[in-house]
Write a protein that holds these residues in place. Structure first.
Motif, mmCIF file in Angstrom:
data_model
loop_
_atom_site.group_PDB
_atom_site.id
_atom_site.type_symbol
_atom_site.label_atom_id
_atom_site.label_comp_id
_atom_site.label_asym_id
_atom_site.label_seq_id
_atom_site.Cartn_x
_atom_site.Cartn_y
_atom_site.Cartn_z
ATOM 1 N N THR A 1 1.025 -1.309 -0.151
ATOM 2 C CA THR A 1 -0.186 0.048 0.125
ATOM 3 C C THR A 1 0.894 0.945 -0.225
ATOM 4 N N ILE A 2 1.970 1.402 0.900
ATOM 5 C CA ILE A 2 3.210 2.419 0.654
ATOM 6 C C ILE A 2 3.591 2.104 -0.232
ATOM 7 N N ILE A 3 4.080 1.585 -0.953
ATOM 8 C CA ILE A 3 4.248 1.291 -1.915
ATOM 9 C C ILE A 3 3.429 2.362 -3.732
ATOM 10 N N ALA A 4 2.353 1.388 -3.826
ATOM 11 C CA ALA A 4 1.913 2.011 -3.916
ATOM 12 C C ALA A 4 1.154 3.561 -4.375
ATOM 13 N N MET A 5 1.225 3.716 -3.580
ATOM 14 C CA MET A 5 -0.154 4.986 -3.137
ATOM 15 C C MET A 5 0.987 6.208 -3.584
ATOM 16 N N THR A 6 2.722 5.940 -2.510
ATOM 17 C CA THR A 6 3.636 7.429 -2.982
ATOM 18 C C THR A 6 3.611 7.285 -3.956
ATOM 19 N N HIS A 7 4.099 6.311 -5.024
ATOM 20 C CA HIS A 7 4.312 6.240 -5.931
ATOM 21 C C HIS A 7 2.821 7.470 -6.719
ATOM 22 N N ILE A 8 1.556 6.789 -6.486
ATOM 23 C CA ILE A 8 0.557 8.022 -7.243
ATOM 24 C C ILE A 8 0.063 9.343 -6.357
ATOM 25 N N LEU A 9 1.136 9.779 -5.376
ATOM 26 C CA LEU A 9 0.360 10.677 -4.838
ATOM 27 C C LEU A 9 1.616 11.691 -5.112
ATOM 28 N N LEU A 10 2.422 11.154 -5.161
ATOM 29 C CA LEU A 10 3.783 11.907 -5.945
ATOM 30 C C LEU A 10 3.972 13.109 -6.817
ATOM 31 N N PRO A 11 3.035 12.728 -7.914
ATOM 32 C CA PRO A 11 2.907 14.575 -8.220
ATOM 33 C C PRO A 11 2.680 15.486 -7.398
ATOM 34 N N PHE A 12 1.534 15.555 -6.462
ATOM 35 C CA PHE A 12 1.103 16.083 -5.934
ATOM 36 C C PHE A 12 1.963 16.658 -4.737
ATOM 37 N N MET A 13 2.936 15.953 -3.925
ATOM 38 C CA MET A 13 3.906 16.728 -4.209
ATOM 39 C C MET A 13 5.285 17.009 -4.413
ATOM 40 N N ILE A 14 5.097 17.188 -5.991
ATOM 41 C CA ILE A 14 6.244 17.592 -6.617
ATOM 42 C C ILE A 14 5.915 18.858 -6.979
ATOM 43 N N LEU A 15 4.379 19.083 -7.832
ATOM 44 C CA LEU A 15 3.464 20.329 -8.386
ATOM 45 C C LEU A 15 4.146 21.416 -7.046
#
Length: 428
Positions: free
Chosen positions: A298-312
């Protein structure tokens, strides 16, 4: 003394507008008209938000305390239950049984008795089948002529002769209840007050803790991975930065379900990641890593999915930091690390704060990804809310869980505002 030397004692009158009205009143009327025009322009949006968002949420939250099912279905019985002292351990008298039969006959004709049984079954297992089976025989009784009913009901089902059955009905006959909120924290409403649920039913507090802890881990993982990417975006030449930005935005062009399913394939013990680790010799074929159906997946998949919301948000803040600040710090003797840590990093904190709030709030309410890759050990409280809405149909408990989750978010938001200051959060 001549008139030319006389002081001007005339008192000036109010300033008038072109139409002869006082200027102050004319300006007030003009501002009022402008406000009315502005309200008329935004009224459709306000009505849309009210009808499609605020009212449904308010209605759902009201379900967390609303409990009119028993009172509406068994009005005569509820009145008699008020006169029955459940603490004595004695069964109700004949008058209550007669009122119950009269209410049940009406409820059976309206097909409401099964809904009542389902509602009470949330509190005590077996109530649903009790009302459903008893309804077939009670509907043949005539409340006016077939009494007395106490023995007849006990013959229909022995549970009608048990004190606990009537105590449950009385306990949950109130119009406004705290029972759903008690259930949401692994407790239950009983005739003797709030008590803890049996050991095998205590799961919701664990899910709340797991949701908050894993959301924090996901947020921290996104910060660690997003910071260098955002720094590159902000400092690379325009052509390279644009190409990297396309790669950051590329996941938004792919369905969330597809991305999550792809991680399910990659994280399996016979999946791509384990195959690569075996090929590199980092793990043996017999000791492949278990990365699916647990918290790790869950942590791996959700980190990948939510990463753009942190980068922008980080990137939007970092691109406003002038490179001259670092050059000035270095010209005064600061090392690269000192210049970064004392100058660049503090200026980028607003972007970190904005991204953290966004990612954390999104993660605690995520449903699809934990459901697919989390198994039984990686699901969030949102998955339980979805279960009660779509499967168990216990909307009251689902609303109570949602209300608690909303309250937790607001408390954390308030704490963040006190510690960091929400005014320091920027999106660019």
């Amino acid at each position: 003394m001549s008139d030319a030397t006389q002081p001007d004692t005339a008192i000036a009158g109010p300033v008038l507008a072109a139409d002869g009205t006082p200027l102050k009143r004319s300006l007030a009327r003009s501002l009022r008209v402008q406000k009315m025009r502005a309200m008329a322009l935004i009224a459709p949006l306000l009505i849309f938000v009210l009808v499609s968002f605020i009212i449904p949420i308010g209605s759902m939250l009201f379900r967390s305390v609303e409990n009119g099912m028993v009172e509406q279905t068994l009005p005569l019985t509820v009145v008699e239950l008020q006169n029955w002292d459940a603490s004595t351990g004695d069964l109700p008298d004949e008058q209550l049984y007669a009122a119950f039969v009269a209410d049940m006959v009406v409820a059976i004709d309206a097909k409401r008795h099964t809904r009542l049984g389902t509602r009470l079954n949330y509190e005590q297992t077996g109530m649903s089948s009790l009302f459903r089976k008893s309804g077939r025989k009670i509907k043949k009784l005539d409340p006016a002529t077939d009494g007395p009913f106490k023995e007849q009901l006990i013959d229909i089902d022995k549970k009608w002769g048990e004190h606990e059955t009537w105590a449950v009905i009385k306990t949950h006959s109130v119009a406004i209840t705290n029972g759903y909120f008690l259930n949401a924290i692994d407790m239950q409403r009983t005739p003797d007050g709030a008590q803890a649920q049996p050991e095998d039913k205590r799961i919701l507090i664990t899910l709340f803790k797991r949701t908050l802890i894993m959301s924090m881990i996901i947020t921290c993982s996104c910060i660690a991975l997003a910071y260098p990417v955002a720094w590159l975006l902000a400092n690379l030449p325009a052509r390279s930065a644009n190409m990297l930005m396309i790669l950051v935005l590329l996941p938004f062009w792919t369905s969330l379900l597809v991305r999550t399913s792809a991680w399910k394939v990659m994280l399996q013990q016979q999946g791509v990641i384990n195959d690569v680790l075996v090929w590199l010799g980092m793990v043996s074929d017999a000791s492949r890593l278990v990365l699916i159906n647990n918290q790790t997946g869950t942590i791996i998949a959700m980190t990948h999915i939510l990463l753009p919301f942190m980068i922008l948000p980080m990137y939007s803040v970092m691109r406003t930091i002038q490179p001259t600040y670092l050059r000035a710090a270095k010209s005064m003797g600061a090392t690269n690390w000192t210049a970064f840590w004392r100058v660049y990093f503090p200026l980028s904190v607003p972007g970190i704060g904005a991204g953290s709030i966004l990612v954390f709030i999104l993660s605690i309410g995520y449903y699809i990804t934990p459901e697919i890759v989390g198994g039984t050990k990686g699901v969030f409280i949102s998955n339980r809310i979805a279960y009660h809405i779509s499967s168990s149909l216990n909307w009251g408990l689902a609303a109570a869980l949602g209300t608690i989750l909303l309250a937790v978010v607001l408390i954390l938001y308030w704490a963040y505002d006190k510690i960091v200051g929400i005014d320091n959060v920027k999106l660019g």
